[in-house]
Write a protein that holds these residues in place. Structure first.
Motif, PDB file in Angstrom:
ATOM      1  N   LYS A 172       6.852  14.698   6.165  1.00  0.00           N
ATOM      2  CA  LYS A 172       7.637  15.804   5.625  1.00  0.00           C
ATOM      3  C   LYS A 172       7.543  15.820   4.100  1.00  0.00           C
ATOM      4  O   LYS A 172       7.578  16.877   3.469  1.00  0.00           O
ATOM      5  CB  LYS A 172       9.097  15.669   6.062  1.00  0.00           C
ATOM      6  N   THR A 173       7.455  14.636   3.496  1.00  0.00           N
ATOM      7  CA  THR A 173       7.243  14.492   2.058  1.00  0.00           C
ATOM      8  C   THR A 173       6.238  13.366   1.852  1.00  0.00           C
ATOM      9  O   THR A 173       6.011  12.556   2.757  1.00  0.00           O
ATOM     10  CB  THR A 173       8.553  14.137   1.310  1.00  0.00           C
ATOM     11  N   THR A 174       5.634  13.317   0.671  1.00  0.00           N
ATOM     12  CA  THR A 174       4.647  12.279   0.399  1.00  0.00           C
ATOM     13  C   THR A 174       5.037  11.453  -0.826  1.00  0.00           C
ATOM     14  O   THR A 174       5.806  11.907  -1.677  1.00  0.00           O
ATOM     15  CB  THR A 174       3.245  12.879   0.168  1.00  0.00           C
ATOM     16  N   VAL A 175       4.487  10.244  -0.883  1.00  0.00           N
ATOM     17  CA  VAL A 175       4.711   9.334  -2.001  1.00  0.00           C
ATOM     18  C   VAL A 175       3.411   9.212  -2.782  1.00  0.00           C
ATOM     19  O   VAL A 175       2.376   8.856  -2.219  1.00  0.00           O
ATOM     20  CB  VAL A 175       5.151   7.941  -1.503  1.00  0.00           C
ATOM     21  N   ARG A 176       3.452   9.537  -4.064  1.00  0.00           N
ATOM     22  CA  ARG A 176       2.256   9.428  -4.897  1.00  0.00           C
ATOM     23  C   ARG A 176       2.094   7.962  -5.311  1.00  0.00           C
ATOM     24  O   ARG A 176       3.034   7.342  -5.821  1.00  0.00           O
ATOM     25  CB  ARG A 176       2.366  10.320  -6.128  1.00  0.00           C
ATOM     26  N   VAL A 177       0.917   7.402  -5.092  1.00  0.00           N
ATOM     27  CA  VAL A 177       0.710   5.980  -5.363  1.00  0.00           C
ATOM     28  C   VAL A 177      -0.304   5.784  -6.486  1.00  0.00           C
ATOM     29  O   VAL A 177      -1.168   6.634  -6.735  1.00  0.00           O
ATOM     30  CB  VAL A 177       0.222   5.238  -4.099  1.00  0.00           C
ATOM     31  N   SER A 178      -0.193   4.639  -7.166  1.00  0.00           N
ATOM     32  CA  SER A 178      -1.093   4.306  -8.261  1.00  0.00           C
ATOM     33  C   SER A 178      -2.448   3.881  -7.703  1.00  0.00           C
ATOM     34  O   SER A 178      -2.602   3.641  -6.501  1.00  0.00           O
ATOM     35  CB  SER A 178      -0.507   3.158  -9.082  1.00  0.00           C
ATOM     36  N   GLU A 179      -3.440   3.766  -8.585  1.00  0.00           N
ATOM     37  CA  GLU A 179      -4.771   3.361  -8.137  1.00  0.00           C
ATOM     38  C   GLU A 179      -4.736   1.965  -7.517  1.00  0.00           C
ATOM     39  O   GLU A 179      -5.382   1.709  -6.507  1.00  0.00           O
ATOM     40  CB  GLU A 179      -5.751   3.397  -9.309  1.00  0.00           C
ATOM     41  N   ARG A 180      -3.974   1.051  -8.136  1.00  0.00           N
ATOM     42  CA  ARG A 180      -3.879  -0.308  -7.608  1.00  0.00           C
ATOM     43  C   ARG A 180      -3.259  -0.310  -6.218  1.00  0.00           C
ATOM     44  O   ARG A 180      -3.763  -0.970  -5.289  1.00  0.00           O
ATOM     45  CB  ARG A 180      -3.043  -1.176  -8.552  1.00  0.00           C
ATOM     46  N   ASP A 181      -2.154   0.412  -6.051  1.00  0.00           N
ATOM     47  CA  ASP A 181      -1.510   0.474  -4.745  1.00  0.00           C
ATOM     48  C   ASP A 181      -2.382   1.221  -3.735  1.00  0.00           C
ATOM     49  O   ASP A 181      -2.379   0.884  -2.541  1.00  0.00           O
ATOM     50  CB  ASP A 181      -0.144   1.158  -4.856  1.00  0.00           C
ATOM     51  N   ALA A 182      -3.110   2.232  -4.199  1.00  0.00           N
ATOM     52  CA  ALA A 182      -3.962   3.008  -3.305  1.00  0.00           C
ATOM     53  C   ALA A 182      -5.035   2.120  -2.669  1.00  0.00           C
ATOM     54  O   ALA A 182      -5.307   2.224  -1.466  1.00  0.00           O
ATOM     55  CB  ALA A 182      -4.620   4.158  -4.067  1.00  0.00           C
ATOM     56  N   GLU A 183      -5.633   1.250  -3.462  1.00  0.00           N
ATOM     57  CA  GLU A 183      -6.676   0.367  -2.933  1.00  0.00           C
ATOM     58  C   GLU A 183      -6.110  -0.561  -1.864  1.00  0.00           C
ATOM     59  O   GLU A 183      -6.694  -0.737  -0.794  1.00  0.00           O
ATOM     60  CB  GLU A 183      -7.294  -0.444  -4.068  1.00  0.00           C
ATOM     61  N   ARG A 184      -4.949  -1.165  -2.138  1.00  0.00           N
ATOM     62  CA  ARG A 184      -4.325  -2.049  -1.155  1.00  0.00           C
ATOM     63  C   ARG A 184      -3.885  -1.280   0.089  1.00  0.00           C
ATOM     64  O   ARG A 184      -4.004  -1.766   1.220  1.00  0.00           O
ATOM     65  CB  ARG A 184      -3.127  -2.763  -1.774  1.00  0.00           C
ATOM     66  N   LEU A 185      -3.384  -0.060  -0.125  1.00  0.00           N
ATOM     67  CA  LEU A 185      -2.903   0.751   0.986  1.00  0.00           C
ATOM     68  C   LEU A 185      -4.041   1.105   1.942  1.00  0.00           C
ATOM     69  O   LEU A 185      -3.908   0.990   3.166  1.00  0.00           O
ATOM     70  CB  LEU A 185      -2.249   2.023   0.455  1.00  0.00           C
ATOM     71  N   LEU A 186      -5.173   1.534   1.406  1.00  0.00           N
ATOM     72  CA  LEU A 186      -6.307   1.906   2.258  1.00  0.00           C
ATOM     73  C   LEU A 186      -6.862   0.691   2.996  1.00  0.00           C
ATOM     74  O   LEU A 186      -7.274   0.789   4.153  1.00  0.00           O
ATOM     75  CB  LEU A 186      -7.389   2.575   1.418  1.00  0.00           C
ATOM     76  N   LYS A 187      -6.856  -0.474   2.337  1.00  0.00           N
ATOM     77  CA  LYS A 187      -7.286  -1.704   3.008  1.00  0.00           C
ATOM     78  C   LYS A 187      -6.312  -2.073   4.122  1.00  0.00           C
ATOM     79  O   LYS A 187      -6.717  -2.535   5.195  1.00  0.00           O
ATOM     80  CB  LYS A 187      -7.396  -2.845   1.997  1.00  0.00           C
ATOM     81  N   LEU A 188      -5.021  -1.869   3.869  1.00  0.00           N
ATOM     82  CA  LEU A 188      -4.000  -2.134   4.882  1.00  0.00           C
ATOM     83  C   LEU A 188      -4.222  -1.266   6.116  1.00  0.00           C
ATOM     84  O   LEU A 188      -4.204  -1.757   7.256  1.00  0.00           O
ATOM     85  CB  LEU A 188      -2.616  -1.881   4.290  1.00  0.00           C
ATOM     86  N   ILE A 189      -4.421   0.015   5.897  1.00  0.00           N
ATOM     87  CA  ILE A 189      -4.599   0.935   7.019  1.00  0.00           C
ATOM     88  C   ILE A 189      -5.868   0.601   7.796  1.00  0.00           C
ATOM     89  O   ILE A 189      -5.882   0.607   9.032  1.00  0.00           O
ATOM     90  CB  ILE A 189      -4.620   2.391   6.517  1.00  0.00           C
TER      91      ILE A 189
END
Length: 248
Positions: A204-221
């Motif tokens: 319903k809403t999104t959270v904008r993430v930093s480049e550092r968090d984005a890299e960890r997030l994509l690896k997590l998924i």
């Protein structure tokens, strides 16, 4: 029309890669078997099975594989020990994550998911922690080749679509649950090529993430999706296009 889920677009691209590896087939077969066991072998009378078959066909699974999976599930023990379990938690940057699994051992699956979340800066929450942040929607992708935007838009809206967006090589159409089958049928009847269609959970809403968090997030998924018991992963992140390109 409303905004779009960047994760829905990423999942669409990832599904093509998974299908090429053959990994996606195994998970789709499990979903077909569970759906057939729970609701019967007739897709016209079993909406969950119809959707599972549609997803399998969108991934170019041969009908022989699909029919064999249904026969095994309804004539034997295939899928009998599997249970759908949904896990909720948070990833890097406070991103909400839902993980849908089919498992015959909840203790094992819970341990694996908790380990992956912890490894990449996330944590497992209780039931209801993040589910309220997502809505079930239908998402349909139509190939652009040979299909004008105006024509696809007109057919989709007339059939009851809620949202429409032109991407690089496809059109993304969003529907409510009840209108999903109607919109998909209308697009196919009009001669448009549907490359993929599924019922999913959009944020319903999104959270904008930093480049550092984005890299960890994509690896997590990616790590979650590698788990055998995991069927789908949903997340409410927003990653800037330039960051996605840098991480690609």
């Amino acid at each position: 029309m409303a905004g779009h889920s960047k994760w829905a677009q990423i999942k669409h691209k990832k599904a093509k890669v998974d299908a090429q590896k053959g990994k996606r087939f195994a998970k789709l077969i499990r979903e077909i078997q569970v759906a057939a066991r729970l609701g019967g072998p007739d897709p016209d009378m079993n909406p969950r099975l119809r959707l599972a078959i549609d997803r399998a066909r969108a991934a170019n699974m041969p009908m022989d594989n699909i029919e064999r999976a249904i026969k095994k599930a309804t004539g034997g023990e295939e899928g009998a020990g599997l249970e759908e379990t949904i896990y909720e938690g948070y990833g890097p940057g406070g991103v909400a994550i839902m993980v849908v699994t089919l498992t015959d051992n909840k203790n094992r699956t819970t341990g694996e998911i908790r380990h992956v979340l912890s490894k990449y800066g996330g944590n497992l929450g209780k039931s209801g922690t993040v589910a309220w942040q997502f809505s079930e929607k239908g998402v349909i992708y139509v190939e652009k080749e040979g299909a004008s935007e105006d024509d696809v838009f007109a057919v989709a809206v007339d059939a009851g679509a809620e949202d429409f967006k032109a991407l690089s090589d496809t059109y993304e159409i969003t529907t409510d649950i009840k209108g999903f089958g109607r919109v998909k049928s209308a697009l196919e009847s009009a001669g448009f090529r549907v490359s993929s269609a599924e019922i999913t959970r959009l944020p319903k809403t999104t959270v904008r993430v930093s480049e550092r968090d984005a890299e960890r997030l994509l690896k997590l998924i990616d790590a979650l999706e590698e788990l055998d018991d995991v069927q789908d992963v949903y997340a409410n992140f927003d990653i800037p296009e330039e960051v996605l390109e840098a991480l690609a």
